[in-house]
Scaffold this active site. Structure first.
Site, PDB file in Angstrom:
ATOM      1  N   GLU A 144      -0.213  10.118  -2.056  1.00 36.80           N
ATOM      2  CA  GLU A 144      -0.230  11.276  -2.941  1.00 36.80           C
ATOM      3  C   GLU A 144      -1.631  11.862  -3.034  1.00 36.80           C
ATOM      4  O   GLU A 144      -1.793  13.065  -3.248  1.00 36.80           O
ATOM      5  CB  GLU A 144       0.280  10.883  -4.328  1.00 36.80           C
ATOM      6  CG  GLU A 144       0.745  12.067  -5.174  1.00 36.80           C
ATOM      7  CD  GLU A 144       1.489  11.641  -6.424  1.00 36.80           C
ATOM      8  OE1 GLU A 144       2.732  11.748  -6.438  1.00 36.80           O
ATOM      9  OE2 GLU A 144       0.828  11.203  -7.386  1.00 36.80           O
ATOM     10  N   HIS A 150       9.025 -12.522   9.385  1.00 35.41           N
ATOM     11  CA  HIS A 150      10.372 -12.699   9.923  1.00 35.41           C
ATOM     12  C   HIS A 150      11.136 -11.380   9.974  1.00 35.41           C
ATOM     13  O   HIS A 150      12.368 -11.385  10.087  1.00 35.41           O
ATOM     14  CB  HIS A 150      11.126 -13.736   9.098  1.00 35.41           C
ATOM     15  CG  HIS A 150      10.499 -15.094   9.164  1.00 35.41           C
ATOM     16  ND1 HIS A 150      10.811 -16.015  10.139  1.00 35.41           N
ATOM     17  CD2 HIS A 150       9.530 -15.665   8.396  1.00 35.41           C
ATOM     18  CE1 HIS A 150      10.087 -17.109   9.955  1.00 35.41           C
ATOM     19  NE2 HIS A 150       9.298 -16.920   8.910  1.00 35.41           N
ATOM     20  N   LYS A 159      10.924  19.585  -7.199  1.00 31.47           N
ATOM     21  CA  LYS A 159      11.309  19.567  -8.616  1.00 31.47           C
ATOM     22  C   LYS A 159      11.814  20.935  -9.057  1.00 31.47           C
ATOM     23  O   LYS A 159      12.793  21.038  -9.807  1.00 31.47           O
ATOM     24  CB  LYS A 159      10.117  19.139  -9.477  1.00 31.47           C
ATOM     25  CG  LYS A 159       9.729  17.678  -9.321  1.00 31.47           C
ATOM     26  CD  LYS A 159       8.862  17.186 -10.460  1.00 31.47           C
ATOM     27  CE  LYS A 159       7.535  17.884 -10.545  1.00 31.47           C
ATOM     28  NZ  LYS A 159       6.638  17.278 -11.560  1.00 31.47           N
TER      29      LYS A 159
END
Length: 548
Positions: A359, A390, A510
């Protein structure tokens, strides 16, 4: 507003051009050769400071690389930019704000000036109020509406109001009050909220609503759902003030919600969300671990702040890690950085650093609004060891992508259960060795491996790593670690000539979501004016929603 810090474009600076030429000279040199040429490389390319031991010897660089990178930092006026930040200049130019998260951990009695006022007394006034409240909750003095003790604290917030406290709660769980649980409601997905409250008792639950404006969509949606849940069980509006407190600056909305403004804890415009875990946003952390441990964490932050501000670049942990990261990002073309903590308690550190770094420096224009002609922030990801070994380590070892890695480990475990820690740290040391030196065809052949299998068993090596080692994970060490990465990100942003403290990239989605919400909620078929893809998706959603 334009910047006065970097008059010469980055790629035209002498040090940048020298680094480009230097890269061509050493790009094919293997770490095996660098270590063979210098038997003391492991000791020389290491730095001990502020309780950390940084081994950066397993990086594809030389003394000349480091010299040129330091010159680049000087040419970028890094020292001047550091002082500008610490002294309260409005270096967040697009929002015309000072950047003073460092003031949040300044000791009592220090002076940090913002707009002509010393902000430190107000910072400590908030900290003192937080400590008094945290002690009341921890000690059982603060009771719920029915007189029962608070057993669970739910932090409601998103972004910086969630990632930092969530990470810190796990990181410091060893130091927490195990009779008092902390949970986090962040996502606007109702399933998040449903699972958070699933087995809780409303009269034993305290909600901390974290929103500076008290209008953040996700946060307030969850807050109102929590309010309804409490009222359904307790049946009295007066109960809200006993089960909700706020971290906000909007007293009118806080009071309208039903929270007593005496239990509203504020913070300031000069604190960015992703730099706010040591502000009032950290109230849930303080309740979990207690004021003493929280203040120890702040002391760690401050110690690293002072190290960053005063240490010469070649002995400066954040600067050194920033320059090494820039070397891979801008010259080797590496696009990601893997953060690999070998400590279970730091499991959420990579997600926290994702926001901090991506950000801050995920920008395509510089501080003057000009398009950049070079790579900026890397993709940050990771997982605790040994789990990652793994899953994705295969690609780091034998894949086609160059992935620099930060390995973070501790010499002492907080839970001494033999032989766990020795096995954990054996893997920690083995991975950086394997990534650096690999395994040659001759070494594989000497083990008697069949010719047809040889190519699959060869490890090229030459994969770069930093090893960051500390004695043990404490609140102070956590503060230092987070501040180290904060200042690393800032350093890279300075060299890339970015505003690392705005985040306009989160706004567009937004705004569009705000337009779409009524189209999804409408009882009548809405008239859609999006692109054909978005229109079709909305219609499909509405049809499926009606069938539910």
């Amino acid at each position: 507003m334009t910047s006065t810090f970097a008059p010469t474009p980055l790629t035209q600076r002498a040090a940048w051009q020298a680094l480009a030429a230097h890269y061509e000279q050493i790009r094919e040199i293997h770490l095996r050769a660098l270590f063979a040429e210098d038997p003391s490389r492991g000791e020389r390319f290491a730095l001990e400071a502020e309780g950390f031991y940084l081994d950066y010897s397993k990086n594809r660089l030389t003394d000349e690389t480091l010299r040129l990178l330091s010159v680049l930092a000087e040419e970028s006026d890094l020292r001047g930019r550091i002082e500008a930040m610490f002294s309260g200049e409005k270096i967040n130019t697009t929002e015309q704000r000072s950047v003073l998260h460092t003031a949040l951990r300044a000791p009592r009695g220090a002076t940090v000036i913002e707009d002509g006022e010393n902000v430190v007394p107000e910072v400590h006034a908030v900290l003192d109020r937080m400590a008094e409240f945290a002690d009341r909750v921890r000690g059982g003095e603060w009771r719920g509406y029915t007189g029962r003790r608070i057993r669970t604290v739910v932090n409601i917030g998103i972004g910086g109001s969630y990632l930092g406290p969530d990470m810190a709660y796990d990181a410091l769980k060893h130091y927490s009050d195990r009779d008092l649980k902390v949970r986090f409601a962040a996502n606007v997905d109702g399933s998040n909220f449903a699972e958070v409250i699933h087995d809780l008792e409303p009269d034993e639950t305290l909600f901390i609503v974290c929103s500076k404006t008290f209008t953040t969509l996700e946060t307030m949606t969850n807050a109102h759902s929590a309010r309804q849940w409490c009222l359904a069980a307790l049946g009295d509006e007066q109960a809200i003030a006993k089960h909700f407190v706020a971290v906000s600056t909007n007293a009118a909305e806080v009071e309208k919600f039903g929270i007593d403004t005496a239990h509203m804890f504020g913070f300031w415009d000069w604190v960015g969300g992703r730099y706010s875990m040591d502000s009032a946003i950290g109230l849930s952390t303080m309740i979990a671990v207690g004021p003493e441990h929280f203040r120890a964490m702040l002391a760690g932050f401050h110690a690293m702040d002072e190290h960053f501000r005063t240490a010469p670049f070649e002995r400066n942990l954040p600067v050194l890690m920033a320059l090494i990261g820039l070397w891979y990002n801008n010259f080797f073309g590496a696009q990601t950085l893997a953060v690999l903590p070998y400590d279970y308690y730091l499991g959420k550190l990579p997600a926290y650093l994702q926001q901090l770094d991506m950000e801050s420096n995920g920008k395509h224009v510089d501080i003057d609004g000009q398009p950049v002609t070079y790579q900026t922030g890397p993709i940050i990801w990771g997982q605790p060891g040994t789990d990652g070994q793994h899953s994705f380590y295969q690609l780091i070892h034998q894949g086609t992508k160059l992935i620099p890695c930060d390995f973070i480990g501790f010499c002492q475990t907080l839970n001494p259960i033999a032989p766990h820690h020795d096995q954990l740290m054996a893997n920690f040391f083995a991975q950086t060795e394997a990534l650096a030196f690999g395994k040659t065809e001759a070494e594989v052949r000497a083990e008697g491996v069949a010719d047809w299998l040889l190519p699959h068993r060869v490890f090229e090596g030459n994969r770069p790593t930093n090893t960051l080692l500390a004695e043990r994970l404490t609140p102070e060490v956590l503060g230092k670690l987070i501040a180290l990465y904060e200042h690393k990100v800032f350093t890279q942003g300075v060299i890339w000539n970015l505003d690392s403290f705005d985040q306009w990239g989160v706004e567009l989605g937004k705004v569009l979501a705000g337009r779409i919400i009524p189209e999804l909620e409408s009882a009548e078929e809405p008239e859609l004016a999006h692109d054909s893809s978005t229109n079709a998706l909305i219609r499909r959603y509405r049809r499926a929603k009606r069938q539910n």
